[in-house]
Enzyme design. Sequence first.
Site, PDB file in Angstrom:
ATOM      1  N   ASP A 181      -1.951   4.755  -1.189  1.00 54.17           N
ATOM      2  CA  ASP A 181      -1.304   4.980   0.092  1.00 54.17           C
ATOM      3  C   ASP A 181      -2.015   4.163   1.174  1.00 54.17           C
ATOM      4  O   ASP A 181      -3.240   4.129   1.241  1.00 54.17           O
ATOM      5  CB  ASP A 181      -1.387   6.474   0.419  1.00 54.17           C
ATOM      6  CG  ASP A 181      -0.676   6.828   1.705  1.00 54.17           C
ATOM      7  OD1 ASP A 181       0.557   6.873   1.698  1.00 54.17           O
ATOM      8  OD2 ASP A 181      -1.368   7.053   2.716  1.00 54.17           O
ATOM      9  N   GLU A 220       0.499   0.288  -1.481  1.00 56.74           N
ATOM     10  CA  GLU A 220       1.395   0.325  -0.327  1.00 56.74           C
ATOM     11  C   GLU A 220       0.769  -0.654   0.660  1.00 56.74           C
ATOM     12  O   GLU A 220      -0.199  -0.335   1.350  1.00 56.74           O
ATOM     13  CB  GLU A 220       1.463   1.730   0.269  1.00 56.74           C
ATOM     14  CG  GLU A 220       2.455   1.836   1.420  1.00 56.74           C
ATOM     15  CD  GLU A 220       2.478   3.218   2.052  1.00 56.74           C
ATOM     16  OE1 GLU A 220       3.571   3.647   2.466  1.00 56.74           O
ATOM     17  OE2 GLU A 220       1.422   3.859   2.143  1.00 56.74           O
TER      18      GLU A 220
END
Length: 838
Positions: free
Chosen positions: A465, A521
Amino acid sequence: MMISHSLSVINTSSSLFHTKARRRRRRRSSMDALKCSSSTFLPLTNLNTLFSNHAFPKSPAPNFNRRAAQPLSLSAKDTARTSEPENVAVVEKPPPSKRFLVSDGLPSPFGATVRDNGVNFSVYSSNSVSATICLISLSDLRQNKVTEEIELDPSRNRTGHVWHVFLKGSFEDMMYGYRFDGKFSPEEGHYYDSSNILLDPYAKAIISRDEFGVLGADDNCWPQMACMVPTLGEEFDWEGDMPLKLLQKDLVIYEMHVRGFTRHESSNIEFPGTYQGVAEKLDHLQELGINCIELMPCHEFNELEYYSYNPILGDHRVNFWGYSTIGFFSPMSRYSSASSRNFAGRAINEFKTLVKEAHKRGIEVTTNFLVAKYFLLGPFLIDSKQVIMDVVLNHTAEGNEKGPIFSFRGVDNSVYYMLAPKGEFYNYSGCGNTFNCNHPVVRQFIVDCLRYWVTEMHVDGFRFDLGSIMSRSSSLWDAANVYGADVEGDLLTTGTPVSCPPVIDMISNDPVLRGVKLIAEAWDAGGLYQVGMFPHWGIWSEWNGKFRDVVRHFIKGTDGFSGAFAECLCGSPNLYQGGRKPWNSINFVCAHDGFTLADLVTYNNKNNLANGEENNDGENHNCSWNCGEEGDFVSISVKRLRKRQMRNFFVSLMVAQGVPMIYMGDEYGHTKGGNNNTYCHDNYLNYFRWDKKEEAHDDYFRFCRLLIKFRDECESLGLDDFPTAKRLQWHGIAPETPDWSETSRFVAFSLVDSVKKEIYVALNTSHLATLVTLPNRPGYRWEPFVDTSKPSPFDCITHDLPGRETAMKQYRHFLDANMYPMLSYSSIILLLSPIDDS
């Protein structure tokens, strides 16, 4: 190397909030609420407070007296904290333990480790002057008591910056934590407070509350937490489980939430919302054709960190998604079927069982680190499923200077967090703090953590993330620290992106981690956007956000996107150059944050009022189209068009080179009512509806299942390299005449396939119907396999479909003329069939 500091992203500035905090708002409240008992949402009045994260009490967890089994009063806690403690600890011989045999211990490995009929405890804390290990029984934890404290002797129990001790005794139902003393000087980056009992950053399991969403004693949202002491209990039976090692080009990833997947009553299982519940429902994923699951955060987090009453829905707002980690080694205890009532080891074993059962079905398991054809964990061939974890190694739940002190901040704040010269927290995560990923100690922590989840928990990979934060220089960045030698004249601002980030280098070249799936990401909340440019070492993949945006625009009929859409179909070679491959692109149309697929074709505007933020949260630019009317109550013609559009999106995802990822519930058309930021809802908005799935079983679910199966069967739809003219041919309304003009809304191509001979795919996103001339293949006739303009089951014509011959006859006069009629907003897949002269 000189160090300079940019203050544009520290918590004293609100400018970044306006541009980037939308990407992370899912994790942080827009309230400045301090208490769990808030009865309403507070207005958004202070952007500085909001951007810096909501204001927590300085020490929200109860603290314990240094005397055994005695609770500490608040006044005593406040007295214990001083801004200028002694810099040198007074060395006194600690009193002997009544329960444990105490010896020096070893500085390695970090954490609590069983050895020699005892447990070795080791923790890094460079700036502390004293350390105490606190042993707490489960019953004492419930009463806010410490069972026994053992002060460590720095002359025997400290090596360099590492405190360590070896204990022998009975650890049954025993937990532990640490107290550290030193400076409490935020302007210098230090938050030492000996009244706090802190979690070990390397804790393998963490205990606090028993049940998800249920307050602690006295309605406490942050009851005291403690770490599990490991024991030599019965070893988990993996039954010979081994890594599946599925090729990444063959994956079909399924992003899912552990609690949301089975929490709805229609799941009809004994333990809904748990690891065990997911394991019971894996057959659904196998039926769909998934071979890799990407689990949203499963590390320990506090779902009550911004608990407050939601008057709109009549329930309470919680941190449902979990992007706010407390312990990176610890699986979320309240996702187990029994939580701490059967002790912390239950969560570990139930997570392992989930992985093992996934691997049995050929599903790999990957996890989302607040950095799924497979679950990135483990074995089958076609049906193999791997398990990938979503890891959030960009920030922690401790927030900014107003946040709680439960682990990293109290252990060594200036090491674990990226700080400015006056102690301010850099906020590249948009959540109050930024993990200091490229600090030598922190990057070793990250590698140790990832290796643990691979070797001990058998996960198959990770999705990081806000992964771009890992490419930013640390707040102790200098050449001597990183490379072992100075570089003259080199100036690097703290947080500056680095071309060769040490932490990514370590992960990429680690002998264990190099062999698992690594997905970034490739952006963060500080404005760094690295899609196609993330440091990759030839093995990292990326969430391709550009694929999402381009496909959304083209399918809804926006001019000027036909060429960009063709690039996406080829695996985005414009982005993934320099030796990278199509499988470096994780293709998706929808994910957990943003509209679901059904909402993407139902709403032009977000509907986030239920979040209690006056519709100010969530993305405003969704590239969505409601097909002519807003919301659920619309005409029949609009509903039909929406069904076509959902199928068009799924066709685009399945025929594109790269790795497709679908979001949980999109296979049956789950709706969140237009809410594109459901981070705070533990209710039907985020729950997989098994009853709705059954309703769609012979309709849209069937379509998705057959398209995934088709992709698996086609050798040409999972290429290891970008397609060339030898295999791929572009077409327009007429063969070999593609139209890349600004107004073109038609893209077609044929692809040579060693299994299917050749496939023809066309997408017409114009509001007008068209008659397509097909490429001539002597001795063969094109036959329809998919036509999204047709009602189910004729939207996907299989060989065993009842009424197939009748359906084929309806096309025959067009196909004999080598033509095919396409309605507006429709897509087709045609296959070659030999002409039978008889």
